[in-house]
Design a protein around this motif. Structure first.
Motif, PDB file in Angstrom:
ATOM      1  N   ASP A 437       0.881  -1.290  -0.021  1.00 10.30           N
ATOM      2  CA  ASP A 437      -0.041   0.074   0.106  1.00 10.30           C
ATOM      3  C   ASP A 437       0.847   1.279  -0.035  1.00 10.30           C
ATOM      4  N   GLU A 438       1.896   1.272   0.615  1.00 11.54           N
ATOM      5  CA  GLU A 438       2.733   2.485   1.016  1.00 11.54           C
ATOM      6  C   GLU A 438       3.310   2.835  -0.410  1.00 11.54           C
ATOM      7  N   LEU A 439       3.956   1.841  -1.137  1.00  9.48           N
ATOM      8  CA  LEU A 439       4.436   1.868  -2.279  1.00  9.48           C
ATOM      9  C   LEU A 439       3.676   2.258  -3.397  1.00  9.48           C
ATOM     10  N   LEU A 440       2.354   1.812  -3.536  1.00 11.95           N
ATOM     11  CA  LEU A 440       1.539   2.202  -4.376  1.00 11.95           C
ATOM     12  C   LEU A 440       1.092   3.671  -4.135  1.00 11.95           C
ATOM     13  N   ALA A 441       1.068   4.030  -3.009  1.00 11.08           N
ATOM     14  CA  ALA A 441       0.671   5.443  -2.349  1.00 11.08           C
ATOM     15  C   ALA A 441       1.797   6.486  -2.963  1.00 11.08           C
ATOM     16  N   MET A 442       3.211   6.155  -3.129  1.00 10.71           N
ATOM     17  CA  MET A 442       4.299   6.827  -3.548  1.00 10.71           C
ATOM     18  C   MET A 442       4.189   6.891  -4.946  1.00 10.71           C
ATOM     19  N   GLY A 443       3.391   6.159  -5.829  1.00 14.22           N
ATOM     20  CA  GLY A 443       3.472   5.928  -7.156  1.00 14.22           C
ATOM     21  C   GLY A 443       4.312   5.222  -7.742  1.00 14.22           C
ATOM     22  N   VAL A 444       4.691   4.216  -6.928  1.00 11.02           N
ATOM     23  CA  VAL A 444       5.709   2.866  -7.645  1.00 11.02           C
ATOM     24  C   VAL A 444       4.472   2.026  -8.330  1.00 11.02           C
ATOM     25  N   GLU A 445       4.781   1.443  -9.467  1.00 13.87           N
ATOM     26  CA  GLU A 445       4.045   0.645 -10.198  1.00 13.87           C
ATOM     27  C   GLU A 445       4.358  -0.835  -9.845  1.00 13.87           C
ATOM     28  N   LEU A 446       3.615  -1.491  -9.363  1.00 15.55           N
ATOM     29  CA  LEU A 446       3.967  -3.015  -8.724  1.00 15.55           C
ATOM     30  C   LEU A 446       3.247  -4.086  -9.955  1.00 15.55           C
ATOM     31  N   TYR A 447       4.191  -4.995 -10.371  1.00 11.73           N
ATOM     32  CA  TYR A 447       3.708  -6.008 -11.044  1.00 11.73           C
ATOM     33  C   TYR A 447       4.237  -7.258 -10.415  1.00 11.73           C
ATOM     34  N   GLU A 448       3.432  -8.446 -10.387  1.00 16.04           N
ATOM     35  CA  GLU A 448       3.555  -9.560  -9.719  1.00 16.04           C
ATOM     36  C   GLU A 448       3.361 -10.828 -10.708  1.00 16.04           C
ATOM     37  N   LEU A 449       4.585 -11.680 -10.867  1.00 20.30           N
ATOM     38  CA  LEU A 449       4.469 -12.593 -11.575  1.00 20.30           C
ATOM     39  C   LEU A 449       3.350 -13.499 -11.711  1.00 20.30           C
ATOM     40  N   ARG A 450       2.747 -14.046 -12.718  1.00 15.19           N
ATOM     41  CA  ARG A 450       1.757 -14.858 -12.492  1.00 15.19           C
ATOM     42  C   ARG A 450       2.182 -16.144 -12.680  1.00 15.19           C
ATOM     43  N   SER A 451       1.435 -17.051 -11.764  1.00 16.39           N
ATOM     44  CA  SER A 451       1.801 -18.459 -11.908  1.00 16.39           C
ATOM     45  C   SER A 451       0.594 -19.228 -11.664  1.00 16.39           C
ATOM     46  N   GLU A 452       0.584 -20.612 -11.510  1.00 23.52           N
ATOM     47  CA  GLU A 452      -0.663 -21.396 -11.611  1.00 23.52           C
ATOM     48  C   GLU A 452      -1.114 -21.363 -10.217  1.00 23.52           C
ATOM     49  N   GLN A 453      -2.245 -21.974 -10.104  1.00 24.44           N
ATOM     50  CA  GLN A 453      -3.039 -22.217  -8.804  1.00 24.44           C
ATOM     51  C   GLN A 453      -1.822 -22.412  -7.698  1.00 24.44           C
ATOM     52  N   GLN A 522      13.037  -3.975 -22.766  1.00 25.79           N
ATOM     53  CA  GLN A 522      12.110  -4.729 -23.633  1.00 25.79           C
ATOM     54  C   GLN A 522      11.530  -5.915 -23.051  1.00 25.79           C
ATOM     55  N   LYS A 523      12.503  -6.896 -22.758  1.00 29.81           N
ATOM     56  CA  LYS A 523      12.126  -8.011 -22.048  1.00 29.81           C
ATOM     57  C   LYS A 523      11.197  -8.080 -20.761  1.00 29.81           C
ATOM     58  N   ILE A 524      11.701  -7.100 -20.058  1.00 32.82           N
ATOM     59  CA  ILE A 524      10.990  -7.017 -18.570  1.00 32.82           C
ATOM     60  C   ILE A 524       9.552  -6.328 -19.029  1.00 32.82           C
ATOM     61  N   ASP A 525       9.584  -5.357 -19.956  1.00 32.55           N
ATOM     62  CA  ASP A 525       8.116  -4.651 -20.257  1.00 32.55           C
ATOM     63  C   ASP A 525       7.198  -5.776 -20.791  1.00 32.55           C
ATOM     64  N   GLN A 526       7.941  -6.679 -21.548  1.00 33.33           N
ATOM     65  CA  GLN A 526       6.918  -7.784 -22.220  1.00 33.33           C
ATOM     66  C   GLN A 526       6.234  -8.775 -20.996  1.00 33.33           C
ATOM     67  N   VAL A 527       7.352  -9.169 -20.194  1.00 33.86           N
ATOM     68  CA  VAL A 527       6.764  -9.923 -19.109  1.00 33.86           C
ATOM     69  C   VAL A 527       5.809  -9.179 -18.189  1.00 33.86           C
ATOM     70  N   ARG A 529       3.728  -6.845 -19.177  1.00 35.87           N
ATOM     71  CA  ARG A 529       2.213  -6.756 -19.984  1.00 35.87           C
ATOM     72  C   ARG A 529       1.730  -8.150 -20.022  1.00 35.87           C
ATOM     73  N   GLU A 530       2.151  -9.111 -20.280  1.00 38.54           N
ATOM     74  CA  GLU A 530       1.827 -10.489 -20.818  1.00 38.54           C
ATOM     75  C   GLU A 530       1.900 -11.635 -19.626  1.00 38.54           C
ATOM     76  N   GLY A 531       2.693 -11.576 -18.450  1.00 38.30           N
ATOM     77  CA  GLY A 531       2.816 -12.589 -17.810  1.00 38.30           C
ATOM     78  C   GLY A 531       2.962 -12.272 -16.370  1.00 38.30           C
TER      79      GLY A 531
END
Length: 581
Positions: A437-453, A522-527, A529-531
């Motif tokens: 929450d604190e990171l989001l509040a300061m404007g940091v964009e957070l992405y979490e890798l998708r995995s299976e169940q 570019q590789k990080i951006d793709q992950v 966006r898509e993963g």
């Protein structure tokens, strides 16, 4: 098994809790003989040395060191095969973990063959994971022309990690501090540095879970700086020759027990085939994995796409882990220093601008006391864009301060880390989630890798099939990368967490290259966006926005996880301080 990568964090917490009520059970050997040895001069006349000279001459570059990003498992494995097969003088391997499985078996067979042809081999391994089957790797110390040392060892028998924790329980503050460095150096002219340990899960061959990782292949004089770091650890009083810790007879018994355990597991699997619908199928069989490993081919270094650029090495000194008798807990956060080194002449003319830019970055990093401190100093130099990959992301107060200051300057910050489902160490996810929450509040964009169940079984390392990784297994983030302003690239062994900052030793390569930075971005951006799930605040609640093109719905709770796992994390999370995660 991939979950062993998280064992250090779990062991650290367990050791400290147990230390409150238990005394010592075993001691390390005294007066150990450690013959001093150093890297041999980089020989220009060996095949690898000549190849580097030829590639540099063909590139017509002013820079003396070249780099190749190794972002896929075949390139990562093939590069190491190429270095072993090409080495004629020396091989130096430094790792946090070397697992006794198919991928490592082939690599170490090639290493033994190199020793037979006269190559001097030195293997330096952190001692935490050298238990049970993985202790078989220590038999390399018995091979002629091979020396092997264990860094910061635990006392006690090697049947299990838990037993060794009991054996060293009165030294809990020391044993939670680990050598996390990863280096693979051939003839002091070519090396691989980055985040990967050695084992099936790091090369896309594990049947239950595989790590997404990134290394960099380094050519030229900068390798000599990596070798100097290796030597500092090799000759440190914390490095114990294998023969001082375990006998040849003990190693033979460990090997026989490992063989018996493997036979029992094969028989168990043969007696319990997966159901007809394949629901319990975790991918290829062990025999198929071995066959896949032997199908891998060495990377063709003659055609590898080297980018020649100025660079420096950031390395924690081995004294970050205090010597015997020191008060380890008092020394946390008071490391003896960070080494920032650059070998080779500084280019002139059109290349001088890049070199000056790197020099400024290196000077900034040198103000830190550790590798992570140095990176926080670098973040302080960012002006427009910061990309971070940290699989275990536990930001302390100074990290959050660095992010806040960067945001105040208008720097866009994007962080890719593990989701709870993709994290092989749920306890580490707790340390990240409490700051989300604190990171989001300061404007940091957070992405979490998708995995299976993921359910409670995943939390304790059993894994499950059905994910997107090779062989139908889980995907887990393990890369450690920073891209700053599209011009500075950092690849190393460190996470942005308090453990890497204050306790574990780390090493990183900092390269000033628009080309490499752009490729990595570019590789990080793709992950992202898509993963990965994009975590945002919406209508007063946290929302995980589904990856682009995934067809999934947005989530309002930790995605791809069971209610049981979420409850466990919520229940035990408050008991785990950030410093231990």
């Amino acid at each position: 098994m991939p979950f062993r990568n998280a064992l250090g964090r779990t062991a650290a917490c367990l050791a400290l809790f147990l230390a409150l009520g238990l005394g010592a059970c075993a001691e390390l050997p005294k007066d150990v003989d450690r013959p001093v040895s150093t890297a041999l001069p980089a020989p220009a006349t060996t095949p690898l040395g000549e190849l580097v000279q030829q590639r540099r001459a063909a590139a017509g570059t002013r820079y003396e060191s070249g780099f190749v990003l190794l972002d896929g498992a075949p390139a990562a494995y093939g590069s190491r095969l190429a270095l072993v097969e090409g080495a004629r003088k020396t091989l130096d391997l430094q790792y946090y973990a070397i697992h006794a499985d198919a991928s490592t078996a082939r690599l170490l067979k090639a290493v033994r063959e190199a020793a037979e042809r006269g190559v001097r081999i030195r293997i330096l391994l952190d001692d935490l994971h050298s238990t049970g089957r993985d202790a078989v790797v220590m038999r390399m110390a018995l091979v002629p022309n091979v020396e092997m040392r264990m860094f910061n060892p635990l006392a006690g028998a090697r049947a299990s990690t838990l037993g060794r924790l009991f054996g060293s329980i009165d030294d809990a503050a020391r044993i939670q501090q680990r050598m996390h460095n990863k280096l693979f150096i051939a003839d002091n002219v070519l090396a691989v540095a980055g985040g990967r340990n050695l084992g099936d899960a790091y090369f896309g061959k594990d049947r239950k879970g595989n790590f997404i990782d990134l290394d960099v292949l380094v050519a030229g004089p900068l390798v000599q700086d990596l070798s100097r770091s290796f030597d500092a650890y090799w000759n440190n009083e914390r490095a114990y020759p294998v023969q001082s810790l375990v006998t040849a007879k003990d190693l033979d018994q460990i090997r026989e027990q490992a063989r018996a355990d493997a036979k029992a597991e094969r028989e168990r699997q043969a007696g319990n085939p997966p159901p007809a619908d394949g629901a319990a199928d975790t991918g290829a069989s062990a025999a198929e994995v071995r066959a896949q490993v032997w199908d891998e081919r060495p990377l063709d270094l003659r055609t590898a796409d080297f980018v020649w650029a100025p660079a420096v090495v950031l390395a924690d000194k081995p004294g970050k882990i205090p010597p015997d008798g020191a008060n380890a807990s008092a020394d946390v956060g008071k490391a003896p220093g960070l080494t920032v080194t650059q070998t080779g002449r500084r280019p002139q003319g059109g290349a001088a601008k890049n070199d000056a830019s790197l020099a400024a970055a290196a000077d900034a990093a040198a103000d830190g006391e550790t590798v992570v401190d140095g990176l926080l100093q670098l973040i302080g130099q960012a002006r427009s864009d910061l990309l971070v990959i940290s699989p275990y992301f536990v930001p302390g107060a100074d990290m959050k301060q660095a992010f806040a200051a960067a945001r105040a300057r208008g720097v866009r910050i994007r962080v890719l880390t593990n989701s709870l489902a993709s994290n092989d160490a749920p306890v580490a996810h707790v340390g990240y989630a409490r700051h989300r929450d604190e990171l989001l509040a300061m404007g940091v964009e957070l992405y979490e890798l998708r995995s299976e169940q993921a359910g409670l079984g995943n939390a304790f390392g059993s894994g499950s099939g059905g994910g997107s990784a090779p062989g139908g297994s889980r995907s887990m983030l393990h890369s450690k990368v920073l891209v700053i302003d599209g011009r500075l690239l950092v690849v190393g062994s460190m996470n942005l967490d308090l453990r890497s900052q204050h306790q574990n030793t780390e090493i990183a390569v900092l390269v000033r290259s628009d080309t490499l930075s752009r490729t990595a971005a570019q590789k990080i951006d793709q992950v992202m966006r898509e993963g990965a799930w994009h975590v945002v605040r919406s209508d007063g609640r946290m929302v995980w926005k589904a990856p682009e093109g995934s067809g999934l719905e947005d989530a309002t709770a930790e995605p791809d996880t069971s209610a049981g796992l979420r409850a466990m994390v919520k229940l035990f999370g408050p008991l785990a301080p950030d410093a231990l995660l």
